[in-house]
Each structure stands twice: as structure tokens, then as C-alpha cells.
Scaffold this motif. Structure first.
Motif, PDB file in Angstrom:
ATOM      1  N   ILE A 273      21.392  24.194   3.938  1.00  0.00           N
ATOM      2  CA  ILE A 273      22.038  23.459   2.852  1.00  0.00           C
ATOM      3  C   ILE A 273      21.202  22.244   2.453  1.00  0.00           C
ATOM      4  O   ILE A 273      20.916  22.037   1.274  1.00  0.00           O
ATOM      5  CB  ILE A 273      23.463  23.022   3.252  1.00  0.00           C
ATOM      6  CG1 ILE A 273      24.387  24.244   3.319  1.00  0.00           C
ATOM      7  CG2 ILE A 273      24.021  21.982   2.274  1.00  0.00           C
ATOM      8  CD1 ILE A 273      25.798  23.940   3.774  1.00  0.00           C
ATOM      9  N   THR A 274      20.779  21.455   3.439  1.00  0.00           N
ATOM     10  CA  THR A 274      20.096  20.192   3.119  1.00  0.00           C
ATOM     11  C   THR A 274      18.704  20.402   2.536  1.00  0.00           C
ATOM     12  O   THR A 274      18.159  19.495   1.893  1.00  0.00           O
ATOM     13  CB  THR A 274      19.997  19.302   4.365  1.00  0.00           C
ATOM     14  OG1 THR A 274      19.210  19.967   5.370  1.00  0.00           O
ATOM     15  CG2 THR A 274      21.373  18.998   4.931  1.00  0.00           C
ATOM     16  N   ASP A 275      18.096  21.559   2.770  1.00  0.00           N
ATOM     17  CA  ASP A 275      16.768  21.837   2.214  1.00  0.00           C
ATOM     18  C   ASP A 275      16.807  22.909   1.130  1.00  0.00           C
ATOM     19  O   ASP A 275      15.772  23.447   0.736  1.00  0.00           O
ATOM     20  CB  ASP A 275      15.807  22.269   3.329  1.00  0.00           C
ATOM     21  CG  ASP A 275      15.559  21.168   4.342  1.00  0.00           C
ATOM     22  OD1 ASP A 275      15.653  19.989   3.965  1.00  0.00           O
ATOM     23  OD2 ASP A 275      15.286  21.482   5.518  1.00  0.00           O
ATOM     24  N   ASN A 276      18.002  23.199   0.646  1.00  0.00           N
ATOM     25  CA  ASN A 276      18.188  24.244  -0.360  1.00  0.00           C
ATOM     26  C   ASN A 276      18.410  23.590  -1.723  1.00  0.00           C
ATOM     27  O   ASN A 276      19.388  22.876  -1.923  1.00  0.00           O
ATOM     28  CB  ASN A 276      19.400  25.100   0.018  1.00  0.00           C
ATOM     29  CG  ASN A 276      19.595  26.300  -0.881  1.00  0.00           C
ATOM     30  OD1 ASN A 276      19.126  26.315  -2.020  1.00  0.00           O
ATOM     31  ND2 ASN A 276      20.290  27.307  -0.389  1.00  0.00           N
ATOM     32  N   PRO A 277      17.511  23.816  -2.685  1.00  0.00           N
ATOM     33  CA  PRO A 277      17.655  23.161  -3.996  1.00  0.00           C
ATOM     34  C   PRO A 277      18.908  23.559  -4.763  1.00  0.00           C
ATOM     35  O   PRO A 277      19.247  22.918  -5.758  1.00  0.00           O
ATOM     36  CB  PRO A 277      16.386  23.609  -4.744  1.00  0.00           C
ATOM     37  CG  PRO A 277      15.923  24.850  -4.048  1.00  0.00           C
ATOM     38  CD  PRO A 277      16.304  24.670  -2.605  1.00  0.00           C
ATOM     39  N   ASP A 278      19.604  24.600  -4.303  1.00  0.00           N
ATOM     40  CA  ASP A 278      20.849  24.981  -4.951  1.00  0.00           C
ATOM     41  C   ASP A 278      21.987  24.018  -4.602  1.00  0.00           C
ATOM     42  O   ASP A 278      23.050  24.069  -5.232  1.00  0.00           O
ATOM     43  CB  ASP A 278      21.259  26.398  -4.553  1.00  0.00           C
ATOM     44  CG  ASP A 278      20.330  27.461  -5.134  1.00  0.00           C
ATOM     45  OD1 ASP A 278      19.680  27.172  -6.152  1.00  0.00           O
ATOM     46  OD2 ASP A 278      20.264  28.558  -4.556  1.00  0.00           O
ATOM     47  N   PHE A 279      21.766  23.156  -3.595  1.00  0.00           N
ATOM     48  CA  PHE A 279      22.798  22.209  -3.172  1.00  0.00           C
ATOM     49  C   PHE A 279      22.343  20.779  -3.466  1.00  0.00           C
ATOM     50  O   PHE A 279      21.179  20.439  -3.229  1.00  0.00           O
ATOM     51  CB  PHE A 279      23.077  22.347  -1.674  1.00  0.00           C
ATOM     52  CG  PHE A 279      23.792  23.609  -1.286  1.00  0.00           C
ATOM     53  CD1 PHE A 279      25.184  23.673  -1.304  1.00  0.00           C
ATOM     54  CD2 PHE A 279      23.081  24.729  -0.893  1.00  0.00           C
ATOM     55  CE1 PHE A 279      25.844  24.828  -0.949  1.00  0.00           C
ATOM     56  CE2 PHE A 279      23.733  25.896  -0.541  1.00  0.00           C
ATOM     57  CZ  PHE A 279      25.119  25.949  -0.566  1.00  0.00           C
ATOM     58  N   ALA A 281      22.803  18.303  -1.754  1.00  0.00           N
ATOM     59  CA  ALA A 281      22.381  17.662  -0.506  1.00  0.00           C
ATOM     60  C   ALA A 281      20.867  17.573  -0.396  1.00  0.00           C
ATOM     61  O   ALA A 281      20.340  16.640   0.226  1.00  0.00           O
ATOM     62  CB  ALA A 281      22.953  18.422   0.691  1.00  0.00           C
ATOM     63  N   SER A 282      20.168  18.518  -0.994  1.00  0.00           N
ATOM     64  CA  SER A 282      18.704  18.494  -0.893  1.00  0.00           C
ATOM     65  C   SER A 282      18.117  17.313  -1.655  1.00  0.00           C
ATOM     66  O   SER A 282      17.191  16.641  -1.171  1.00  0.00           O
ATOM     67  CB  SER A 282      18.114  19.817  -1.394  1.00  0.00           C
ATOM     68  OG  SER A 282      18.384  20.001  -2.775  1.00  0.00           O
ATOM     69  N   SER A 283      18.650  17.034  -2.845  1.00  0.00           N
ATOM     70  CA  SER A 283      18.141  15.889  -3.609  1.00  0.00           C
ATOM     71  C   SER A 283      18.607  14.576  -2.984  1.00  0.00           C
ATOM     72  O   SER A 283      17.869  13.579  -2.994  1.00  0.00           O
ATOM     73  CB  SER A 283      18.583  15.977  -5.074  1.00  0.00           C
ATOM     74  OG  SER A 283      19.986  16.059  -5.189  1.00  0.00           O
ATOM     75  N   PHE A 287      16.236  11.547  -1.638  1.00  0.00           N
ATOM     76  CA  PHE A 287      16.478  10.170  -2.083  1.00  0.00           C
ATOM     77  C   PHE A 287      16.606   9.224  -0.892  1.00  0.00           C
ATOM     78  O   PHE A 287      15.992   8.148  -0.862  1.00  0.00           O
ATOM     79  CB  PHE A 287      17.747  10.127  -2.938  1.00  0.00           C
ATOM     80  CG  PHE A 287      18.223   8.742  -3.275  1.00  0.00           C
ATOM     81  CD1 PHE A 287      17.594   7.987  -4.245  1.00  0.00           C
ATOM     82  CD2 PHE A 287      19.328   8.206  -2.616  1.00  0.00           C
ATOM     83  CE1 PHE A 287      18.046   6.712  -4.556  1.00  0.00           C
ATOM     84  CE2 PHE A 287      19.785   6.932  -2.923  1.00  0.00           C
ATOM     85  CZ  PHE A 287      19.143   6.178  -3.890  1.00  0.00           C
ATOM     86  N   LEU A 288      17.377   9.631   0.102  1.00  0.00           N
ATOM     87  CA  LEU A 288      17.614   8.775   1.264  1.00  0.00           C
ATOM     88  C   LEU A 288      16.396   8.670   2.165  1.00  0.00           C
ATOM     89  O   LEU A 288      16.201   7.656   2.839  1.00  0.00           O
ATOM     90  CB  LEU A 288      18.821   9.290   2.055  1.00  0.00           C
ATOM     91  CG  LEU A 288      20.166   9.182   1.342  1.00  0.00           C
ATOM     92  CD1 LEU A 288      21.260   9.889   2.139  1.00  0.00           C
ATOM     93  CD2 LEU A 288      20.546   7.726   1.096  1.00  0.00           C
TER      94      LEU A 288
END
Length: 307
Positions: A273-279, A281-283, A287-288
Motif C-alpha cells: 500500500i505505502t509504495d503503491n501509486p494507486d494509494f 499513502a505512497s505520495s 512527502f513525509l
């Protein structure tokens, strides 16, 4: 012959010393948090984020020292054994269990354990004070409300449950304080958008503070009430560590995270999820990462020290 014996003895001593040093370094490494700090268990607390045993997103944190075990959520029902194991390591005693909101990936494990605690003692339970009749009538667009109904049935008559309210400041354990910035009330209802996602948006926004630093937990609050919470609590949400809202997806704005100013951020989700551009969370993760360190389930358990 004597030289050989002396050399053998010296080598044995050196080998023993090396083994001892390796064991010491391993022990010290095991005590370190994810930043390399070794917390003092008498005066500091270790905050730990765990991955969910089900392999999907979920929320399970502990705050611990020599005398205290605080649990935040616990994840899915399938994570119950993992939660039990952690509790067993702390004499089967939970000093405080905070349920941010009764969704499956937050309260599922709690329901399993509370319905069959075995040797486990739970001293205090805190929740977000849901109006269950309202939720039953309004429906639940995102999750099966069975977990909510079970949580309510299990705890409604319990004497150790505190329904947290916006503005509460509670002495939690030792030097720790719990400050509440969001819980179920009319302010939530009046700021909900067309999706009518009452449960997520009524989840707790709270800060746990030690004597010198703090962590802000954003639970599953979504974008509906970002503006309200930011305008109302901008001066209160400053923190050293932050749990990002709604597993990093469809939640708080960059401005909110800027105002919080945390150097360490936690996203309660796997890298799928965190590295998936469909979510989103990745952006958010990208940013963080420009501002500090970001933890997700790919490196869990992850920990920081509350001082």
C-alpha cells in the motif's frame, strides 16, 4: 609444550571475550529503538508499532516500560494471538487499552481477547464514546458493523470503560498524559461529508505526552473533518512522532502534517500500500520522508522512545 598450552589458553580467553562482546552488543541492539536510542525502562517508554498478522493494514501499538503496558487498538481478529503474546510478556496485565474506534482492523483482536481473556487482566479501557443507536440507524458504508456491535455488547456494562470526550486530559500512567482532540460528538456529525463515514471520522485523535516529547495518534480520521480539526487544534497537535490518519490514505492534508511537525511518522500498512501509486499513502510517504523518517510494516516492529 608450555608455550603451546599458554597459546591455547590465550586463544580460549580471546574467543570467550569475543563471544561475550558479541552477546553484549546483541543484547544492547535488542534494547535499542528504531532510532538507535536505548530507552531507560525506569523513566522512559517504548512506543512500538506492529504489523498485523493477517498481512494487511491494521493498527496495533504498545507503550511500555518496566511497570506499564498500554495497548492502542490491536488489529484484526486474526491478530489476537500476536496481541496475547505481547501481553504475556508483560505479566498478562494491560494497564490501559485504547480503542480508537470499533472497526475490524482496530478492535477485532480486542473483541476476541476480551470475550475469552484467560489469565489476562485489563485494568482500564478507553473508547471514543460512539452513539451506537445513531450508527445502527445511519448504517455503515465501509465496514461490517458486527465488530462494532460485538464491542458494544462486550463492554457496555463494564465498570472499567471510559468513553473519551473531546477536550479530555487524562493522567494515563506514570508521567504520561492523554489529550483528546476528537471523539464522537455533534462536531463530528456536523462536519461529515456526503459519504457519511461516521465511524472513521469519529475515531479518536489524541496525543500521548511524556515529560519532554509526545506522539499524536490520528486513528482513521479522513479528509471530511481535516479543516475543522486543523483550524481548532493547530496549536495543540505539535508532536515529535505521528501515526498518520487512515493508514495514510484519504486523510489529513499536507498542511495538517506540517502543523504537527513530527520528525518520525508511522503508516499502519504494508509496503504493498505505502509504495503503491494507486494509494495516496505512497505520495504521503514521499512527502513525509522529506521531513524525517517514515515507518511502515515493511520494517515492523518499529519503535521510538517517549521521554
Amino acid at each position: 609444550m608450555k608455550k603451546r598450552i599458554c597459546l591455547s589458553t590465550l586463544l580460549l580467553i580471546l574467543f570467550t571475550l569475543l563471544i561475550g562482546l558479541a552477546a553484549w552488543f546483541s543484547y544492547q541492539k535488542g534494547r535499542m529503538d528504531s532510532t538507535g536510542h536505548i530507552p531507560d525502562p525506569d523513566t522512559e517508554y517504548l512506543i512500538t508499532q506492529y504489523a498485523d498478522a493477517t498481512g494487511v493494514q491494521g493498527t496495533f501499538y504498545t507503550i511500555t516500560n518496566n511497570d506499564t503496558l498500554i495497548i492502542i487498538d490491536g488489529g484484526w481478529a486474526g491478530n489476537a494471538d500476536a496481541v496475547r503474546k505481547v501481553i504475556a510478556e508483560h505479566n498478562n496485565t494491560v494497564d490501559a487499552w485504547i480503542i480508537s474506534h470499533p472497526h475490524q482492523d482496530h478492535a477485532g483482536a480486542f473483541n476476541v481477547i476480551y470475550s475469552n481473556p484467560g489469565d489476562i487482566t485489563i485494568k482500564a479501557i478507553y473508547d471514543n464514546g460512539f452513539d451506537y443507536d445513531f450508527i445502527e440507524a445511519a448504517g455503515e458504508p465501509y465496514d461490517d458493523i458486527t465488530v462494532m456491535e460485538t464491542f458494544h455488547a462486550l463492554t457496555k456494562d463494564a465498570g472499567n470503560v471510559t468513553h473519551l470526550k473531546r477536550g479530555d486530559n487524562i493522567a494515563l500512567a506514570g508521567d504520561l498524559t492523554l489529550s483528546v482532540f476528537n471523539a464522537w460528538d455533534d462536531s463530528v456529525i456536523s462536519n461529515i461529508g456526503d459519504e457519511k463515514d461516521y465511524q472513521n471520522n469519529a475515531s479518536l485523535l489524541f496525543k500521548i505526552s511524556g515529560t519532554t516529547n509526545s506522539m499524536l495518534f490520528c486513528s482513521d480520521i479522513k479528509y471530511d473533518i481535516n479543516d475543522y480539526l486543523l483550524s481548532t487544534y493547530r496549536d495543540d497537535i505539535s508532536c515529535d512522532y505521528i501515526q498518520t490518519g487512515h493508514h495514510g490514505n484519504w486523510s489529513f492534508s499536507d498542511e495538517f502534517y506540517e502543523a504537527a511537525g513530527a520528525s518520525f511518522a508511522f503508516i499502519d500498512a504494508p509496503s504493498s500500500i505505502t509504495d503503491n501509486p494507486d494509494f495516496p499513502a505512497s505520495s504521503l510517504k514521499a512527502f513525509l520522508q522529506k521531513k524525517g523518517t517514515v515507518f511502515d510494516f515493511s520494517t515492523a516492529p518499529n519503535s521510538v522512545t517517549l521521554k
